[in-house]
Design a protein around this motif. Structure first.
Motif, PDB file in Angstrom:
ATOM      1  N   VAL A 179       0.646  -1.101  -0.114  1.00 59.24           N
ATOM      2  CA  VAL A 179       0.055  -0.360   0.154  1.00 59.24           C
ATOM      3  C   VAL A 179       1.057   1.374  -0.124  1.00 59.24           C
ATOM      4  O   VAL A 179       1.846   1.576   1.097  1.00 59.24           O
ATOM      5  N   ALA A 180       0.235   2.209  -1.577  1.00 58.73           N
ATOM      6  CA  ALA A 180       1.446   3.116  -0.747  1.00 58.73           C
ATOM      7  C   ALA A 180       0.626   4.660  -0.336  1.00 58.73           C
ATOM      8  O   ALA A 180      -0.740   4.948  -0.660  1.00 58.73           O
ATOM      9  N   VAL A 181       0.854   5.085   0.399  1.00 59.99           N
ATOM     10  CA  VAL A 181      -0.159   6.258   1.286  1.00 59.99           C
ATOM     11  C   VAL A 181       0.889   7.375   1.041  1.00 59.99           C
ATOM     12  O   VAL A 181       2.072   8.024   1.256  1.00 59.99           O
ATOM     13  N   HIS A 182      -0.042   8.314   0.634  1.00 60.90           N
ATOM     14  CA  HIS A 182       0.211  10.387   0.471  1.00 60.90           C
ATOM     15  C   HIS A 182      -1.552  11.046   1.139  1.00 60.90           C
ATOM     16  O   HIS A 182      -2.050  10.739   1.017  1.00 60.90           O
ATOM     17  N   THR A 205      -3.748   2.410  -3.050  1.00 55.35           N
ATOM     18  CA  THR A 205      -3.034   3.414  -2.532  1.00 55.35           C
ATOM     19  C   THR A 205      -3.815   4.267  -2.165  1.00 55.35           C
ATOM     20  O   THR A 205      -5.417   3.342  -1.584  1.00 55.35           O
ATOM     21  N   VAL A 206      -3.279   5.092  -1.376  1.00 51.48           N
ATOM     22  CA  VAL A 206      -4.220   5.811   0.049  1.00 51.48           C
ATOM     23  C   VAL A 206      -3.623   6.801  -0.320  1.00 51.48           C
ATOM     24  O   VAL A 206      -3.028   7.701  -0.383  1.00 51.48           O
ATOM     25  N   ASP A 207      -4.132   8.047  -0.515  1.00 50.04           N
ATOM     26  CA  ASP A 207      -4.430   9.820  -0.986  1.00 50.04           C
ATOM     27  C   ASP A 207      -5.213   9.824  -0.015  1.00 50.04           C
ATOM     28  O   ASP A 207      -6.745  10.256   0.384  1.00 50.04           O
ATOM     29  N   VAL A 208      -4.967  11.539   0.692  1.00 46.33           N
ATOM     30  CA  VAL A 208      -5.513  12.202   1.517  1.00 46.33           C
ATOM     31  C   VAL A 208      -4.725  13.663   1.556  1.00 46.33           C
ATOM     32  O   VAL A 208      -3.826  14.095   1.527  1.00 46.33           O
TER      33      VAL A 208
END
Length: 440
Positions: free
Chosen positions: A337-340, A376-379
């Motif tokens: 998981v890629a977190v941004h 992916t997780v984008d916030v």
């Protein structure tokens, strides 16, 4: 279902006829025209009723009978409003909820009368009865005249022969001075141009009718439905129920986890230590082994308690914020998981917690059901909203239908004025967008 935002579908499946040519013959056009046609008798009835009620109540006020008469008249206006909502639902595709009911604050006739007179919905129904009549009359006359003239001019080549045949003039007279001078639509060019103008009017007719019925939609929604305040109160009551149910479910989960996990392990640990104590004198080596096993059980129980505490509210979220907490969460996921996280400051603690557990549940879905290779997780923040986007390259097919985990998540977000949007076609990929108020 309110579909007034789209007048006509661009191209039905299998249809190659442009929407502009289909509109005069579409079912929606004729339903809307039927609504305008029926509005005249219905609006006349409601207008006459409203005038009669107001006049009778005003005349009887001197005898104090006017007040209950007015209350009864308002109830009758609400009944007529029910018919109007049904008519709008059937012909205009406008589904307006029933207004808030009358709730007397005390029993008896006077309590009921007072509740009716204090009801804003009742007065809005009466106002609708007064305002809708002049509009309904204008809309019907204008629409009928516009479209009738259009159809008459369109088919003018079919009846232009009647003028020289029966009136001794070459065609339809546009103007004349009474002395034999005038302009007539009798030549082939004039007949063709007349038919062309008629075609334009016929093609424009559905859009004119749709525009006129838009006013009816506004009147029905604004005057015959629940007030914005009542709708908001009802929404908050529903949201409060969701929050209470969610909190109760979380408490039951914590109790179950404690009972089946750490508590059961500690009970077994206490029993093992009791046996070790009994064996300490007669078999020290066996007692030492049992104490060693108990030490391992203590570590396992502590880990379960840490996991349980993390499930309630992780310490890393409190201490370091959403970015590090989500990175730690992603590290425990079964897929990469890629977190941004792009936030200049932290939102309110409650919103931060909801965002964390939302991502946690979505990543659990990815681990259990998506069969994905990566996620992916984008916030980020947009104006006064906190945006979350969790996407994966899995098999897709996720939905928010009743009974699914995403449905419960959507309800929880809605309870804090949030929103959940799922895009997950069969075969993937899946993108789930959550929107929360910032409340920093």
């Amino acid at each position: 279902m309110d579909t007034a935002h789209s007048a006509y579908p661009p191209h039905p499946r299998g249809s190659r006829v442009p929407v502009g040519l289909r509109a005069p013959f579409s079912g929606r056009t004729w339903r809307e025209f039927l609504h305008l046609f029926l509005s005249v008798p219905m609006a006349s009835l409601m207008f006459s009723y409203a005038i009669a009620v107001v006049a009778l109540a005003a005349g009887l006020l001197i005898t104090f009978l006017g007040i209950p008469v007015l209350a009864g008249g308002l109830v009758g206006a609400r009944g007529l409003g029910t018919l109007e909502r049904l008519r709008a639902r059937a012909l205009l595709d406008v589904d307006v909820a029933d207004p808030e009911p009358v709730r007397p604050s005390k029993p008896g006739l006077m309590g009921w009368v007072g509740a009716v007179l204090k009801s804003g919905a009742s007065w809005r129904h009466l106002l609708y009865s007064l305002l809708h009549f002049p509009w309904a009359l204008f809309a019907f006359v204008f629409a009928t005249t516009f479209w009738a003239v259009g159809w008459a001019l369109l088919v003018y080549p079919l009846w232009a022969w009647t003028f020289p045949q029966y009136s001794a003039q070459p065609g339809l007279q546009l103007w004349g001075d009474g002395y034999g001078h005038g302009f007539y639509l009798g030549s082939p060019l004039a007949i063709g141009l007349t038919s062309g103008v008629g075609l334009l009017l016929v093609l424009a007719g559905p859009w004119v009718i749709h525009g006129l019925t838009q006013v009816d939609r506004v009147l029905v929604r604004g005057l015959l439905g629940p007030s914005p305040l009542a709708s908001r109160v009802s929404e908050l009551e529903s949201d409060r129920g969701v929050v209470v149910d969610t909190a109760a479910a979380d408490l039951r989960r914590i109790e179950r986890d404690l009972h089946d996990g750490a508590q059961a392990r500690l009970v077994a640990l206490a029993m093992d230590l009791g046996l070790a104590k009994e064996k300490l004198a007669e078999d020290p080596q066996a007692a030492a082994r049992m104490v060693g096993e108990a030490h391992g059980e203590v570590k396992t129980a502590l880990q379960e308690l840490r996991d349980l505490a993390r499930g309630i509210h992780p310490a890393i979220l409190t201490d370091r914020g959403l970015g590090p907490a989500l990175s730690a969460l992603a590290a425990r996921c079964t897929v990469p998981v890629a977190v941004h996280v792009d936030l200049d400051r932290r939102p309110a603690a409650a919103i931060e917690g909801i965002a964390y557990f939302t991502v946690s549940e979505l990543l659990q879905n990815v681990s259990k059901h998506a069969r994905a290779g990566r996620a992916t997780v984008d916030v980020w923040r947009t104006a006064d909203r906190l945006m979350l986007l969790v996407s994966d390259d899995g098999r897709g097919g996720a939905h928010t239908e009743a009974g699914s985990g995403l449905a419960g998540l959507a309800e929880r977000l809605d309870s804090v004025d949030g929103l959940l949007v799922v895009e997950s076609p069969e075969g993937g990929p899946t993108s789930v967008t959550a929107e929360l108020p910032w409340r920093g």
